[in-house]
Design a protein around this motif. Structure first.
Motif, PDB file in Angstrom:
ATOM      1  N   LEU A  57       0.833  -1.220   0.000  1.00  0.00           N
ATOM      2  CA  LEU A  57       0.000   0.000   0.000  1.00  0.00           C
ATOM      3  C   LEU A  57       0.862   1.262   0.000  1.00  0.00           C
ATOM      4  CD1 LEU A  57      -3.143  -0.374   2.288  1.00  0.00           C
ATOM      5  CD2 LEU A  57      -3.014  -0.304  -0.198  1.00  0.00           C
TER       6      LEU A  57
ATOM      7  N   VAL B 222       2.094   1.866  -3.523  1.00  0.00           N
ATOM      8  CA  VAL B 222       1.061   2.473  -4.372  1.00  0.00           C
ATOM      9  C   VAL B 222       0.937   3.961  -4.045  1.00  0.00           C
ATOM     10  CG1 VAL B 222      -1.414   2.556  -4.828  1.00  0.00           C
ATOM     11  CG2 VAL B 222      -0.264   0.356  -4.702  1.00  0.00           C
ATOM     12  N   ASP B 223       0.955   4.265  -2.770  1.00  0.00           N
ATOM     13  CA  ASP B 223       0.842   5.639  -2.314  1.00  0.00           C
ATOM     14  C   ASP B 223       1.975   6.488  -2.892  1.00  0.00           C
ATOM     15  OD1 ASP B 223      -0.667   7.399  -0.906  1.00  0.00           O
ATOM     16  OD2 ASP B 223       0.340   7.084   1.004  1.00  0.00           O
TER      17      ASP B 223
ATOM     18  N   THR C 289       3.882   5.747  -5.461  1.00  0.00           N
ATOM     19  CA  THR C 289       3.797   5.799  -6.922  1.00  0.00           C
ATOM     20  C   THR C 289       2.853   6.921  -7.360  1.00  0.00           C
ATOM     21  OG1 THR C 289       4.045   3.412  -6.928  1.00  0.00           O
ATOM     22  CG2 THR C 289       3.333   4.416  -8.968  1.00  0.00           C
ATOM     23  N   MET C 290       1.739   7.038  -6.664  1.00  0.00           N
ATOM     24  CA  MET C 290       0.794   8.093  -7.034  1.00  0.00           C
ATOM     25  C   MET C 290       1.399   9.477  -6.748  1.00  0.00           C
ATOM     26  SD  MET C 290      -1.454   6.307  -8.422  1.00  0.00           S
ATOM     27  CE  MET C 290      -2.742   7.441  -8.910  1.00  0.00           C
TER      28      MET C 290
ATOM     29  N   GLU D  72       3.593  10.159  -9.640  1.00  0.00           N
ATOM     30  CA  GLU D  72       2.810  10.544 -10.820  1.00  0.00           C
ATOM     31  C   GLU D  72       2.455  12.019 -10.747  1.00  0.00           C
ATOM     32  OE1 GLU D  72      -0.580   8.141 -11.689  1.00  0.00           O
ATOM     33  OE2 GLU D  72       0.649   6.464 -12.369  1.00  0.00           O
ATOM     34  N   ASP D  73       2.037  12.457  -9.559  1.00  0.00           N
ATOM     35  CA  ASP D  73       1.678  13.863  -9.396  1.00  0.00           C
ATOM     36  C   ASP D  73       2.897  14.762  -9.600  1.00  0.00           C
ATOM     37  OD1 ASP D  73      -0.858  13.001  -8.847  1.00  0.00           O
ATOM     38  OD2 ASP D  73      -0.681  13.188  -6.668  1.00  0.00           O
TER      39      ASP D  73
ATOM     40  N   SER E  71       2.469   8.732 -16.051  1.00  0.00           N
ATOM     41  CA  SER E  71       1.646   7.613 -15.630  1.00  0.00           C
ATOM     42  C   SER E  71       2.557   6.405 -15.438  1.00  0.00           C
ATOM     43  CB  SER E  71       0.600   7.344 -16.716  1.00  0.00           C
ATOM     44  OG  SER E  71      -0.110   6.184 -16.396  1.00  0.00           O
ATOM     45  N   ILE E  72       2.565   5.860 -14.256  1.00  0.00           N
ATOM     46  CA  ILE E  72       3.505   4.782 -13.939  1.00  0.00           C
ATOM     47  C   ILE E  72       2.780   3.443 -13.878  1.00  0.00           C
ATOM     48  CG2 ILE E  72       5.112   3.894 -12.198  1.00  0.00           C
ATOM     49  CD1 ILE E  72       5.474   6.843 -11.295  1.00  0.00           C
ATOM     50  N   GLU E  73       3.291   2.458 -14.599  1.00  0.00           N
ATOM     51  CA  GLU E  73       2.721   1.112 -14.546  1.00  0.00           C
ATOM     52  C   GLU E  73       3.486   0.292 -13.522  1.00  0.00           C
ATOM     53  OE1 GLU E  73       0.082   0.092 -16.330  1.00  0.00           O
ATOM     54  OE2 GLU E  73      -0.043   2.139 -17.117  1.00  0.00           O
ATOM     55  N   LEU E  74       2.847   0.031 -12.405  1.00  0.00           N
ATOM     56  CA  LEU E  74       3.511  -0.782 -11.375  1.00  0.00           C
ATOM     57  C   LEU E  74       3.642  -2.219 -11.860  1.00  0.00           C
ATOM     58  CD1 LEU E  74       2.123  -0.032  -7.809  1.00  0.00           C
ATOM     59  CD2 LEU E  74       4.431   0.243  -8.682  1.00  0.00           C
TER      60      LEU E  74
END
Ligand SMILES: Cc1cc2nc3c(=O)[nH]c(=O)nc-3n(C[C@H](O)[C@H](O)[C@H](O)COP(=O)(O)O)c2cc1C
Lengths: 72, 318
Positions: free
Chosen positions: A36, A39-40, A42-43, A46-47, A52-55
């Protein structure tokens, strides 16, 4: 700032680390980031980078994440 | 007359904005069909099962209802690739996903016309799922039974609702019309319930399991597995107490802990083994005190929510 520095800044803020303690080879496991958290972060990247990142499952180190950011 | 209105009802072509959560070893074709027949969305849990078991359950559900139902795919399952294919072949209308990131199956499912609804436990994951084309997300709080995240439903749902533009379904700690009405107020378009449907008449879980859920009080659940990174909420019993004790002992290795938990949900759900079974269930169990047909549960929850929502203006002056 280089991309690596910008990325370092995000991660250091996220983990409350001193800047300069990370290298491209640092792994997310060493940083004790769970799925988690990853993911946090990664976002957040992105910001910050406007990409746009493909995990994927091969994402292990800071250098890997940098590659994903540059690929976009 | 049914008055509740929600975009989720249109999206999923259901009467009530209520989903029955996937429950490993428990939510089969029979339960899913009963929930769908009752006007909600029933969901078959693919858990760690293989393609042929899932296909059988899907056909079982289809033989019992012509209404839409879903399949819950656990992405860590060794058979994830196979079951991801089965839902396409069997034209299952809705897929919910848990335990990971479903993006690699997304385009296959979307082009098959499947509505994809990932379960998320954080705002960032919800945003990522929206980006990958999810039709809605289930924001599941840590009050839930089963595998859980850190955030509770009350704070998680409004934050997810603010962060995404797709419909949000609230899960975790919802067991009656009050919970449904509150979820709608928090910004959700509907709810997913697990624990309440555990005691549905059509739920084939072992009778001992049902009895324990019906008897449980508000503080009878415990979370174990945090050390392994997969926290799980279930009833306190010999198994979960022993696990909790072992979990943080320095001499317990991760492997030992992992091995201790293997098969424990099956022992509870299939065998009703009170000592060695893991009786996963949510904090709302204390509110769940009666075995009822799924259709009755749905009707009761929704009628209660309607009455509450209609009366909500009592709180506002003028
Ligand atoms: C016994 C049990 C097993 C579950 N298994 C799964 C599962 O395999 N996959 C999944 O995504 N969620 C699973 N869940 C979570 C439910 O789908 C649902 O989101 C949750 O139960 C909602 O919270 P509630 O129990 O407070 O109603 C399970 C829940 C329970 C109680």
């Amino acid at each position: 700032m280089t991309d690596l520095e910008r990325l370092e800044k995000i991660i250091c803020e996220y983990k409350e680390l001193e800047p300069g303690t990370l290298t491209p080879e640092t792994t997310f496991q060493e940083l004790e980031l769970d799925s988690l958290d990853l993911v946090d972060m990664t976002m957040a990247c992105e910001d910050e980078f406007g990409v746009s990142i493909e995990l994927d499952d091969n994402l292990k180190t800071i250098a890997d994440l940098l590659d994903l950011i540059r690929k976009d | 007359m049914n008055m509740l209105q929600s975009p989720i009802c249109e999206l999923l072509e259901i009467r009530y904005p209520v989903l029955q959560g996937g429950m490993a070893w428990i939510a089969d074709g029979k339960l899913a069909a009963a929930v769908s027949e009752g006007g909600g969305l029933g969901i078959i849990s693919a858990m760690n099962a293989n393609a042929s078991w899932l296909r059988e359950q899907i056909r079982e559900a289809k033989s019992r209802t012509s209404k839409p139902f879903g399949v819950n795919i656990m992405l860590m399952s060794p058979f994830a690739d196979d079951v991801a294919q089965v839902v396409v072949e069997e034209q299952v209308p809705v897929v919910t996903t848990g335990a990971g990131n479903p993006s690699k199956y997304m385009s296959m499912w979307k082009s098959a016309g499947i509505r994809v609804i990932p379960v998320v436990a954080s705002v960032a994951l919800a945003r990522m799922m929206e980006k990958h084309g999810a039709d809605a997300v289930i924001a599941e709080g840590g009050e839930s039974g089963g595998h859980i995240g850190e955030a509770a439903t009350m704070p998680l749902v409004p934050q997810v609702a603010d962060a995404v533009h797709i419909p949000v379904i609230a899960a975790g700690g919802i067991g009656d019309g009050r919970g449904l009405a509150a979820a709608l107020m928090l910004g959700a378009c509907g709810v997913q319930m697990g624990t309440r449907f555990l005691v549905a008449k059509e739920c084939g879980v072992h009778p001992v399991y049902k009895e324990k859920v019906l008897k449980a009080k508000d503080i009878d659940t415990i979370v174990t597995g945090r050390r392994l990174g997969h926290a799980c909420r279930g009833l306190k019993n010999a198994f979960s107490r022993e696990y909790a004790k072992k979990e943080w002992l320095p001499e317990t290795s991760m492997e030992e802990l992992e091995a201790f938990g293997v098969g424990s949900l099956r022992k509870a759900a299939v065998e009703g083994n009170e000592k060695e079974g893991s009786f996963l269930c949510g904090q709302i169990a204390g509110l769940v005190t009666r075995e009822q047909p799924a259709a009755e549960i749905l009707q009761q929850v929704c009628e209660e929510a309607e009455a509450l929502l209609k009366g909500a203006s009592q709180w506002v002056n003028g």
